[in-house]
Structure formats: structure tokens, C-alpha cells
Scaffold this motif. Structure first.
Motif, PDB file in Angstrom:
ATOM      1  N   VAL A  98      77.333  32.571 126.123  1.00  0.00           N
ATOM      2  CA  VAL A  98      78.445  33.490 125.852  1.00  0.00           C
ATOM      3  C   VAL A  98      78.588  34.389 127.078  1.00  0.00           C
ATOM      4  N   LEU A  99      79.720  34.301 127.747  1.00  0.00           N
ATOM      5  CA  LEU A  99      79.963  35.110 128.953  1.00  0.00           C
ATOM      6  C   LEU A  99      81.125  36.067 128.706  1.00  0.00           C
ATOM      7  N   ASN A 100      80.968  37.305 129.166  1.00  0.00           N
ATOM      8  CA  ASN A 100      82.133  38.201 129.133  1.00  0.00           C
ATOM      9  C   ASN A 100      82.877  38.095 130.468  1.00  0.00           C
ATOM     10  N   ASP A 101      83.953  38.851 130.636  1.00  0.00           N
ATOM     11  CA  ASP A 101      84.762  38.657 131.852  1.00  0.00           C
ATOM     12  C   ASP A 101      84.196  39.383 133.076  1.00  0.00           C
ATOM     13  N   LYS A 102      83.012  39.993 132.899  1.00  0.00           N
ATOM     14  CA  LYS A 102      82.315  40.553 134.074  1.00  0.00           C
ATOM     15  C   LYS A 102      81.195  39.612 134.549  1.00  0.00           C
ATOM     16  N   ARG A 103      81.276  38.347 134.162  1.00  0.00           N
ATOM     17  CA  ARG A 103      80.230  37.369 134.484  1.00  0.00           C
ATOM     18  C   ARG A 103      78.855  37.811 133.973  1.00  0.00           C
ATOM     19  N   GLU A 104      78.874  38.473 132.820  1.00  0.00           N
ATOM     20  CA  GLU A 104      77.615  38.832 132.168  1.00  0.00           C
ATOM     21  C   GLU A 104      77.379  37.885 130.989  1.00  0.00           C
ATOM     22  N   MET A 105      76.102  37.539 130.804  1.00  0.00           N
ATOM     23  CA  MET A 105      75.723  36.576 129.772  1.00  0.00           C
ATOM     24  C   MET A 105      75.042  37.311 128.616  1.00  0.00           C
ATOM     25  N   LEU A 106      75.350  36.885 127.407  1.00  0.00           N
ATOM     26  CA  LEU A 106      74.695  37.449 126.225  1.00  0.00           C
ATOM     27  C   LEU A 106      73.281  36.868 126.118  1.00  0.00           C
ATOM     28  N   VAL A 107      72.263  37.736 126.245  1.00  0.00           N
ATOM     29  CA  VAL A 107      70.878  37.255 126.211  1.00  0.00           C
ATOM     30  C   VAL A 107      70.045  38.086 125.229  1.00  0.00           C
ATOM     31  N   VAL A 108      68.973  37.451 124.741  1.00  0.00           N
ATOM     32  CA  VAL A 108      68.122  38.105 123.737  1.00  0.00           C
ATOM     33  C   VAL A 108      66.646  37.966 124.111  1.00  0.00           C
ATOM     34  N   GLN A 109      65.847  38.888 123.567  1.00  0.00           N
ATOM     35  CA  GLN A 109      64.390  38.709 123.562  1.00  0.00           C
ATOM     36  C   GLN A 109      63.979  38.495 122.107  1.00  0.00           C
ATOM     37  N   GLU A 110      63.163  37.467 121.873  1.00  0.00           N
ATOM     38  CA  GLU A 110      62.805  37.122 120.494  1.00  0.00           C
ATOM     39  C   GLU A 110      61.487  37.750 120.060  1.00  0.00           C
ATOM     40  N   LYS A 111      61.364  37.968 118.744  1.00  0.00           N
ATOM     41  CA  LYS A 111      60.125  38.542 118.198  1.00  0.00           C
ATOM     42  C   LYS A 111      59.057  37.492 117.925  1.00  0.00           C
ATOM     43  N   SER A 112      59.463  36.212 117.861  1.00  0.00           N
ATOM     44  CA  SER A 112      58.456  35.164 117.634  1.00  0.00           C
ATOM     45  C   SER A 112      58.787  33.967 118.497  1.00  0.00           C
ATOM     46  N   GLY A 113      57.978  32.922 118.392  1.00  0.00           N
ATOM     47  CA  GLY A 113      58.222  31.730 119.198  1.00  0.00           C
ATOM     48  C   GLY A 113      57.587  31.848 120.573  1.00  0.00           C
ATOM     49  N   PHE A 114      57.863  30.871 121.435  1.00  0.00           N
ATOM     50  CA  PHE A 114      57.156  30.759 122.716  1.00  0.00           C
ATOM     51  C   PHE A 114      57.372  31.961 123.636  1.00  0.00           C
ATOM     52  N   SER A 115      58.546  32.629 123.509  1.00  0.00           N
ATOM     53  CA  SER A 115      58.879  33.680 124.479  1.00  0.00           C
ATOM     54  C   SER A 115      58.460  35.080 124.008  1.00  0.00           C
ATOM     55  N   ARG A 116      57.869  35.172 122.815  1.00  0.00           N
ATOM     56  CA  ARG A 116      57.456  36.460 122.261  1.00  0.00           C
ATOM     57  C   ARG A 116      56.525  37.201 123.228  1.00  0.00           C
ATOM     58  N   GLY A 117      56.890  38.437 123.515  1.00  0.00           N
ATOM     59  CA  GLY A 117      56.015  39.268 124.338  1.00  0.00           C
ATOM     60  C   GLY A 117      56.025  38.949 125.822  1.00  0.00           C
ATOM     61  N   THR A 118      56.877  38.002 126.237  1.00  0.00           N
ATOM     62  CA  THR A 118      56.871  37.600 127.640  1.00  0.00           C
ATOM     63  C   THR A 118      57.899  38.377 128.466  1.00  0.00           C
ATOM     64  N   GLY A 119      58.809  39.082 127.793  1.00  0.00           N
ATOM     65  CA  GLY A 119      59.872  39.775 128.517  1.00  0.00           C
ATOM     66  C   GLY A 119      61.002  38.856 128.950  1.00  0.00           C
ATOM     67  N   ILE A 120      60.926  37.588 128.545  1.00  0.00           N
ATOM     68  CA  ILE A 120      61.963  36.611 128.920  1.00  0.00           C
ATOM     69  C   ILE A 120      63.274  36.897 128.186  1.00  0.00           C
ATOM     70  N   TRP A 121      64.368  36.894 128.948  1.00  0.00           N
ATOM     71  CA  TRP A 121      65.710  36.992 128.358  1.00  0.00           C
ATOM     72  C   TRP A 121      66.282  35.589 128.277  1.00  0.00           C
ATOM     73  N   LYS A 122      66.637  35.158 127.076  1.00  0.00           N
ATOM     74  CA  LYS A 122      67.144  33.797 126.880  1.00  0.00           C
ATOM     75  C   LYS A 122      68.455  33.820 126.097  1.00  0.00           C
ATOM     76  N   ILE A 123      69.105  32.678 126.031  1.00  0.00           N
ATOM     77  CA  ILE A 123      70.351  32.626 125.260  1.00  0.00           C
ATOM     78  C   ILE A 123      70.033  32.616 123.764  1.00  0.00           C
ATOM     79  N   PRO A 124      70.957  33.111 122.927  1.00  0.00           N
ATOM     80  CA  PRO A 124      70.736  33.033 121.472  1.00  0.00           C
ATOM     81  C   PRO A 124      70.644  31.570 121.026  1.00  0.00           C
ATOM     82  N   THR A 125      69.681  31.293 120.179  1.00  0.00           N
ATOM     83  CA  THR A 125      69.477  29.927 119.689  1.00  0.00           C
ATOM     84  C   THR A 125      69.232  29.959 118.178  1.00  0.00           C
ATOM     85  N   GLY A 126      69.322  28.822 117.565  1.00  0.00           N
ATOM     86  CA  GLY A 126      69.028  28.752 116.131  1.00  0.00           C
ATOM     87  C   GLY A 126      69.088  27.324 115.642  1.00  0.00           C
ATOM     88  N   ILE A 127      68.864  27.173 114.361  1.00  0.00           N
ATOM     89  CA  ILE A 127      68.822  25.844 113.738  1.00  0.00           C
ATOM     90  C   ILE A 127      70.054  25.661 112.847  1.00  0.00           C
TER      91      ILE A 127
END
Lengths: 274, 274
Positions: B115-144
Motif C-alpha cells: 500500500v503506497l501513498n502519493d508521497k512514495r511512502e509504504m504502509l508497514v507494520v511491526q508484529e507482536k508475534s511470528g518470526f519478526s517479533r522483537g526484531t524491529g523489522i518493518w514489514k508489509i501487512p500480511t494475513g491468512i
């Protein structure tokens, strides 16, 4: 070892063997025979222990030879999560909060193969069962991808099984999603472009009535392929776009993953990316 | 009515209620309570009857409140086919020939949203669980994706749930298949291009630690996105190809199907087809 003894407030307590999962829960995988009354006592004690420890999801995997424990597990508040031929997985959620138990597998993955020889003839089959049985319809070879099988492998296997033809996977031209196709589950069907590596047809007697190389125009002329919104109509258009107009589908590239150690593939439009 | 009486050689025989399926088999769906000894008698008589009729697959669907019949069914030679929260499906194959019992659902379907806005910014999240928990990684929203849910719907729902942002589905840029990710099952992950329809972020406290609009270059500069063969590296390349180079993914079009009455979608490269 199907039970464990732990020290708890100076007394020994018998518990079910459990390993912690990554989501604050525990997984119990029983292997050896156990009487249901023994199991009930262990389960009650274990649940108390896990509740006091703040555990969330509790998973119990029962191989089919321990079917005698299923009723007891359900009566203690567990429900079914999923089953395979040789085991049943039951689950329970201890906290008062909303369960974050993951969903079961929801989709079957099918493949259809577009295989053309250099005379613009398409490899087509008549099936012995399914919707087209007895209709005289000539369709592309199709099949179901197995668990653990790549789409690009599954389609090569299915073409070989049904027709005896060896093929090489080129790309995914399209995919179709549909719902409630079997036991309420959904279906993803990948239309794959293949290059034939052999040409002598040997049909599989169990599933296939007949197979042949048929001129593209004849395949296309069949009434069911003429229906504008039908899948077969789209398949024929995609096939011709691929042959005549340089249509780009998605091709696979190896990619690493946090989810799995085995090699995975991402499929994308390579022509447009470069 | 959970049993039927049929006339057979002038004597009345009690059988389980069964309907014929399209593949030469029968399906038994029990609903009302039955004692296991009564069930056992009916099952034995029914199996004899079906065997003499040349039936192939025998399906028995037991709702979870009939868990008392599971052990009897297994002891009569049935095995598990699949289970959902409230029922267990067991199956048996009468002929001596190879079973053509269909496979269980094999794949989970995931979605990731670019999801990109018109300032070339991407919608990113940090998750509370899963592989990226606690890593500070910003990733795209995902789900099942849920059973019965279109990919194009599932991704809109997930972005809304995780970030509060309304989006419109544009196209599938790529998909990734991987295996043995949960309970031995496989996973298909669709990378989707979305257009934002709102911009004020409201995170979902249960799963999401933080969310923001982040400049594309900052997302890309994260070490895990720099790894050449990583999924995130491909996602960033596809995103930039879409924004800068007119990359064509697959867009959905309604299609009719023999498999389902509800509307289905086929996803393909529309630009190249026209």
C-alpha cells in the motif's frame, strides 16, 4: 515416554508430555497406548498446571491407534482442529481472551496443462469421471497438486500420468480461485504453459477415456469453450495470446523464507521486472 | 431420521442413512445421538449391503457431539479424512482396486499488501508475534485468507484489521509457494498491490506492535530487505517495478465454473491479453 513427572511445590505430579510452542501454548503428542482413565487423570492435572502457568493454546495430537482417547479429550472441552489419515489434532484455548488458534488448511491446489506441439496441436483428454464424463468434451490435462509438491512439479507429473507425455514447465498463465468445491473448502487452479519433450501418447486407463493432439482451432470450436465467461474460453484466449502475442505469465524463481528450510519459489512476471 | 429400513429379499434390514455420491460411493451424515452398540450393528449391516452393491468409497461424517462413535468407526476399518472444529469425516474404500479418495485440503493461502501513498511512502507494520517479533523489522501487512474468501477480499480485510486503512485491490504482483509451514501443510502467499482509500492509521493491539507510512527507500534499506534472495527483497523490487516501470501483474475477472455456483475469479495479465 508418554508421561512426565515434575517437581511442583514439593510434591510429584504426573503430567502429559508437552513441548512449548512459539505462541505461548503447548503441544502434546502421544504415541504409546494409554487407557482412557489414566489419560483423563493426566489431562485434568496437566490442564490445571498449564492454566496456572498462563498457557494459551493446548494441542493434543492423537495417532489413529489412540482413537480410544478421542472421546475423553472432547469431553474435557477440546475440539477438532484437523485430521489426516493417521492422526487427529485436537485443540483447546485456556485464556478468556479471543482464540488466536491458526486456521486449518483451506485450499486444494489444482493445475491445468497447456501443451502444444509445433503443428499448433494441443494435448487434450476425455475424462472417465467428473463433470465432463460422457460429454465428449476434449479438455486440457488437469490434476491436484500434492502436499509438499511445487506447482511446477505437480503439473509435469499430472501430464505424464494422464497421457504419458514428458513436459517442461514454462510459466503460470493465470489462476482461478473458487469456493465450496469439496467439503466446503476452496480451490486454486493454476493454468500452466508447458513445452512437450515427447509426443507418443499413452493414456492412464483408470482416469482417462481418450487423449490426442488436436488442432487448436478444433479445441476452441467446442461449444463449452465458446461460452464467453467459461474457464476454457479464457484458457484458449491465454494460449493464443502466449503463442501469437508474447503474453507474459509468472515464472518461478528460488527464494529464501523464514517459514521453511526447503527451497521455495516466487512466481512473477519476469519480463516486466527486467 | 438416523437409520433406514429397506426391503431386502423379503426381510427388513436396518441400515445407516446414506446418500450416493457422484463417484460410486455413499455418504453417511449422522446427526442424532446413537449408542455405539446400536451404531456398530447398523454399520456392519450397511457395509455388507454396500459391498454387495459394489459401492466404492464410504464416507461417515460425525458431528463432534457424536464423538462416542469415532472409536467404533475406526475399529471397523475406517480412517480419518479430515476434520473441522465441529465434525470429523471418516472414510473407507471397499474395492480391492487403488483408492481414488480425494486428497484433503493441502494449502493455506496468505496475502501481503503493498500500500503506497502519493508521497512514495509504504504502509508497514511491526508484529507482536511470528518470526519478526522483537526484531524491529518493518514489514508489509500480511494475513491468512479465510475459507470461502476471495484473495482480493482477504487482503482488503487484513489491511483494515491490522492498520485501520481502507484499500482497494489492484492486482496480484507475484505469489510464493512453500511447504511444511504448519502441520506439514503448504502455503501460497499472494503479494497484492493495493490503492489506499484512507490514511489515518489505527493499529490492532492484539497482533500489531506499531504501524506507519515509511519512505520506500527506508523500507528497502532494512538489512532483511537487502538480502538478495529474500521474499522482502523481491517484494520491494516488484513494488518499484509497478510504480516506475509499468509492471503487469494478474488482475481478477469473473468466470463461470462447473465446480461452484458462486461467482469465481480468474486472475491473469490483462494488459498482455488485450
Amino acid at each position: 515416554m508418554d508421561q512426565v513427572t515434575i517437581e511442583n511445590c514439593d510434591e510429584k505430579v504426573q503430567l502429559l508430555p508437552a513441548i512449548n510452542d512459539d505462541y505461548g501454548g503447548v503441544v502434546v503428542e502421544l504415541k504409546e497406548h494409554m487407557e482412557s482413565d489414566v489419560f483423563l487423570t493426566l489431562l485434568k492435572t496437566s490442564m490445571s498446571q498449564w492454566t496456572s502457568q498462563g498457557k494459551k493454546g493446548v494441542w493434543i495430537k492423537l495417532p489413529i491407534h489412540l482413537v480410544n482417547l478421542v472421546e475423553t479429550t472432547v469431553k474435557e472441552g477440546f475440539w477438532y482442529h484437523h485430521a489426516e489419515r493417521d492422526y487427529l489434532m485436537l485443540v483447546n484455548w485456556i485464556p478468556k481472551t479471543t482464540s488466536t488458534i491458526p486456521l486449518n488448511a483451506s485450499h486444494r491446489v489444482g493445475v491445468g496443462a497447456i501443451v502444444l506441439n509445433d503443428k499448433r496441436e494441443m494435448l487434450v483428454v476425455q475424462e472417465k469421471s467428473g463433470f465432463s464424463r460422457g460429454t465428449g468434451i476434449w479438455k486440457i490435462p488437469t490434476g491436484i497438486v500434492e502436499v509438499g509438491e511445487d506447482i511446477s512439479e505437480g503439473v509435469v507429473r499430472e501430464v505424464k500420468e494422464e497421457t504419458g507425455i514428458d513436459t517442461e514447465f514454462i510459466e503460470v498463465l493465470a489462476f482461478r480461485q473458487c469456493h465450496k468445491v469439496f467439503f466446503g473448502k476452496s480451490d486454486l487452479f493454476f493454468v500452466c504453459m508447458m513445452r512437450p519433450l515427447s509426443f507418443d501418447i499413452q493414456i492412464q486407463e483408470l482416469e482417462i477415456e481418450a487423449a490426442q493432439w488436436m488442432p487448436l482451432e478444433e479445441v476452441e470450436a467446442q461449444p463449452f469453450a465458446q461460452k464467453p465467461d467459461s474457464l476454457m474460453n479464457h484458457i484458449m484466449k491465454l494460449c493464443k495470446a502466449k503463442v501469437e502475442k508474447n503474453y507474459s505469465g509468472f515464472t518461478p524463481h528460488p527464494v529464501t523464507s523464514f517459514l521453511s528450510d526447503s527451497p521455495n519459489y516466487i512466481y512473477f512476471n519476469r519480463k516486466d521486472l527486467n
